[in-house]
Design an enzyme around this catalytic site. Sequence first.
Site, PDB file in Angstrom:
ATOM      1  CB  CYS A  76       3.811 -30.794  28.396  1.00  0.00           C
ATOM      2  SG  CYS A  76       4.615 -31.398  29.774  1.00  0.00           S
ATOM      3  CG  HIS A  77      -1.124 -27.520  30.535  1.00  0.00           C
ATOM      4  ND1 HIS A  77      -1.063 -28.779  31.437  1.00  0.00           N
ATOM      5  CD2 HIS A  77      -2.494 -27.166  30.240  1.00  0.00           C
ATOM      6  CE1 HIS A  77      -2.341 -29.107  31.535  1.00  0.00           C
ATOM      7  NE2 HIS A  77      -3.083 -28.342  30.821  1.00  0.00           N
ATOM      8  CG  MET A 113       6.849 -32.807  32.712  1.00  0.00           C
ATOM      9  SD  MET A 113       7.763 -34.254  33.154  1.00  0.00           S
ATOM     10  CE  MET A 113       8.361 -34.815  31.545  1.00  0.00           C
ATOM     11  CD  GLU A 114       7.531 -27.067  31.587  1.00  0.00           C
ATOM     12  OE1 GLU A 114       6.382 -26.931  30.821  1.00  0.00           O
ATOM     13  OE2 GLU A 114       7.240 -27.692  32.441  1.00  0.00           O
ATOM     14  CG  ASP A 128      26.050 -33.160  19.123  1.00  0.00           C
ATOM     15  OD1 ASP A 128      26.176 -34.063  18.250  1.00  0.00           O
ATOM     16  OD2 ASP A 128      25.862 -32.032  18.552  1.00  0.00           O
TER      17      ASP A 128
END
Length: 160
Positions: A76-77, A113-114, A128
């Site tokens: 990924c960039h 992707m972000e 969590d």
Amino acid sequence: MDDLTHIDSSGDVHMVDVGSKPTSHREAVAEATVYMSLDTLRKIRQGNLPKGSVISAAKLAGIMAAKRTWELIPLCHNISLSSVDLDLQFIEDPPSIRVVSTVRTEAQTGVEMEALTAASVAALTIYDMSKAVERGMVIGDIRLLKKTGGVHGDYKAETE
């Protein structure tokens, strides 16, 4: 293998060179859902959990994750993000929290992707923060809803 942009002609992985691509406005929207009992959903909504505000923590975690996607996903960039927004929606039937992330940039590559990372990490944070009251929660439905900009054009999932 011609369609796989991160695989070269000999089958090795490589980082795509985006240097010659024009900078443009890019946006991606992704989602993830955390399924839980109605009792847990109500406790989260009321803020009655031992670790504090689940919603605030999940939003912060999603934003932080989007900014560090390049460190988590190989090839990924590292791109500058204009904005990261997270919307957490309480759903009664089935009891769940839908996480929707929207990520924007002006760059030579997209932010899918972000957006996916932001939604996923926000969902993990909900788990969590809430596991003290329910360990059987299920995280699912992680997907790209839409993306705009770039050489390949716009994308919109068939059903939202």
